[in-house]
Design an enzyme around this catalytic site. Sequence first.
Site, PDB file in Angstrom:
ATOM      1  N   TRP A   1       0.827  -1.205   0.000  1.00  9.46           N
ATOM      2  CA  TRP A   1       0.000   0.000   0.000  1.00  9.46           C
ATOM      3  C   TRP A   1       0.864   1.259   0.000  1.00  9.46           C
ATOM      4  O   TRP A   1       1.856   1.337   0.723  1.00  9.46           O
ATOM      5  CB  TRP A   1      -0.905  -0.006   1.240  1.00  9.46           C
ATOM      6  CG  TRP A   1      -1.820   1.175   1.314  1.00  9.46           C
ATOM      7  CD1 TRP A   1      -3.005   1.332   0.655  1.00  9.46           C
ATOM      8  CD2 TRP A   1      -1.623   2.373   2.074  1.00  9.46           C
ATOM      9  NE1 TRP A   1      -3.561   2.562   0.949  1.00  9.46           N
ATOM     10  CE2 TRP A   1      -2.723   3.218   1.823  1.00  9.46           C
ATOM     11  CE3 TRP A   1      -0.611   2.812   2.938  1.00  9.46           C
ATOM     12  CZ2 TRP A   1      -2.863   4.469   2.408  1.00  9.46           C
ATOM     13  CZ3 TRP A   1      -0.740   4.076   3.513  1.00  9.46           C
ATOM     14  CH2 TRP A   1      -1.850   4.884   3.256  1.00  9.46           C
TER      15      TRP A   1
ATOM     16  N   SER B   1       3.099  -7.312   1.738  1.00 11.23           N
ATOM     17  CA  SER B   1       2.015  -6.647   2.459  1.00 11.23           C
ATOM     18  C   SER B   1       0.714  -6.725   1.640  1.00 11.23           C
ATOM     19  O   SER B   1       0.239  -7.818   1.348  1.00 11.23           O
ATOM     20  CB  SER B   1       2.424  -5.207   2.788  1.00 11.23           C
ATOM     21  OG  SER B   1       1.676  -4.697   3.848  1.00 11.23           O
ATOM     22  N   LEU B   2       0.132  -5.601   1.217  1.00 13.15           N
ATOM     23  CA  LEU B   2      -1.070  -5.648   0.385  1.00 13.15           C
ATOM     24  C   LEU B   2      -0.812  -6.444  -0.892  1.00 13.15           C
ATOM     25  O   LEU B   2      -1.684  -7.178  -1.379  1.00 13.15           O
ATOM     26  CB  LEU B   2      -1.528  -4.229   0.037  1.00 13.15           C
ATOM     27  CG  LEU B   2      -2.693  -4.087  -0.947  1.00 13.15           C
ATOM     28  CD1 LEU B   2      -3.966  -4.700  -0.392  1.00 13.15           C
ATOM     29  CD2 LEU B   2      -2.926  -2.615  -1.305  1.00 13.15           C
TER      30      LEU B   2
ATOM     31  N   LEU C   1       6.272   3.603  10.449  1.00 12.87           N
ATOM     32  CA  LEU C   1       5.770   2.331  10.983  1.00 12.87           C
ATOM     33  C   LEU C   1       6.455   1.147  10.309  1.00 12.87           C
ATOM     34  O   LEU C   1       6.774   0.148  10.957  1.00 12.87           O
ATOM     35  CB  LEU C   1       4.255   2.229  10.773  1.00 12.87           C
ATOM     36  CG  LEU C   1       3.352   2.898  11.804  1.00 12.87           C
ATOM     37  CD1 LEU C   1       1.904   2.848  11.338  1.00 12.87           C
ATOM     38  CD2 LEU C   1       3.492   2.204  13.157  1.00 12.87           C
TER      39      LEU C   1
ATOM     40  N   ASP D   1       8.309  -6.839  13.056  1.00 13.11           N
ATOM     41  CA  ASP D   1       7.318  -6.152  12.213  1.00 13.11           C
ATOM     42  C   ASP D   1       6.207  -5.573  13.097  1.00 13.11           C
ATOM     43  O   ASP D   1       5.574  -6.294  13.856  1.00 13.11           O
ATOM     44  CB  ASP D   1       6.739  -7.161  11.209  1.00 13.11           C
ATOM     45  CG  ASP D   1       5.963  -6.503  10.089  1.00 13.11           C
ATOM     46  OD1 ASP D   1       5.424  -5.403  10.289  1.00 13.11           O
ATOM     47  OD2 ASP D   1       5.876  -7.116   9.005  1.00 13.11           O
TER      48      ASP D   1
ATOM     49  N   HIS E   1       9.028  -4.264   8.903  1.00 13.07           N
ATOM     50  CA  HIS E   1       8.052  -4.598   7.863  1.00 13.07           C
ATOM     51  C   HIS E   1       8.630  -4.631   6.450  1.00 13.07           C
ATOM     52  O   HIS E   1       8.011  -5.186   5.548  1.00 13.07           O
ATOM     53  CB  HIS E   1       6.901  -3.588   7.925  1.00 13.07           C
ATOM     54  CG  HIS E   1       5.740  -3.938   7.050  1.00 13.07           C
ATOM     55  ND1 HIS E   1       4.998  -5.094   7.210  1.00 13.07           N
ATOM     56  CD2 HIS E   1       5.190  -3.281   5.998  1.00 13.07           C
ATOM     57  CE1 HIS E   1       4.044  -5.130   6.304  1.00 13.07           C
ATOM     58  NE2 HIS E   1       4.137  -4.048   5.550  1.00 13.07           N
TER      59      HIS E   1
END
Length: 253
Positions: free
Chosen positions: A18, A79-80, A144, A205, A233
């Site tokens: 994302w 991730s996404l 993040l 993560d 992450h």
Amino acid sequence: MHINSIGQGPDLVLVHGWSMHSGVWSPLLELLSEHFRCHVIDLPGHGQSDWHEGDFELSTLLAKLAEALPEKAIWLGWSLGGQVSLAMAKHYPEKVKKLILLASNPRFVQTEDWPCAMAADVFETFSSSLAEDQQQTLQRFIMLQAKGAEQPRQVIKQLSEQLAQQHVPEPAALQAGLKCLAEWDLRDALATVNCPTQMILAENDHLIPFSLAEYVQKLQPKLRIDVMPGLGHAPFISQPQQCQLVIEQFIHE
């Protein structure tokens, strides 16, 4: 949809997460393209891909990817992008020879029966902040992703540079991507996937909890799980060589 292909060898599709774009793969792509024909995608409204309303509807997105990409490729999604790749393996199994889910959760937001995900109230607060201040929210998201890495400043710098190098993602595409993260539930896809599948988790993560390993193993006992210690992450940015090794070990099994 913009797709760039580089390298020689077996086909390997890379799907970013994302708010990012295909350039985020640069440190890892340099290594993988020595052994694979890498196809790096800009998801709709990201990087050099145009945005049209409805582009993130799962059936629409998968159909476009299926048309544009080769048969029997290895799919690597972060991730996404891991959710997109997992959905591809379910709905277009002829396209996916092997599947690699990198720092990705089949259900991104917590439910009563899926505690190994982001808390719903945290996700809602993040979504609300995007509408109020997109630039600040994207920078917060970068931080993040870097949190927990051995060298977080390096990760923040590289992610920020990659974000700045391309067009700012379309606001509607960002909101659509968050809607996907909030609503997509691909646990059934993981439970029924019939190609060799690897999940790579990062120990530190802060977006994909390490506790996920126990839950996904119950869903898919054949799943290979590799853990990258001391990383956040975006492990392929912190340790591209280490990430390459883990990926290629699985591919060559």
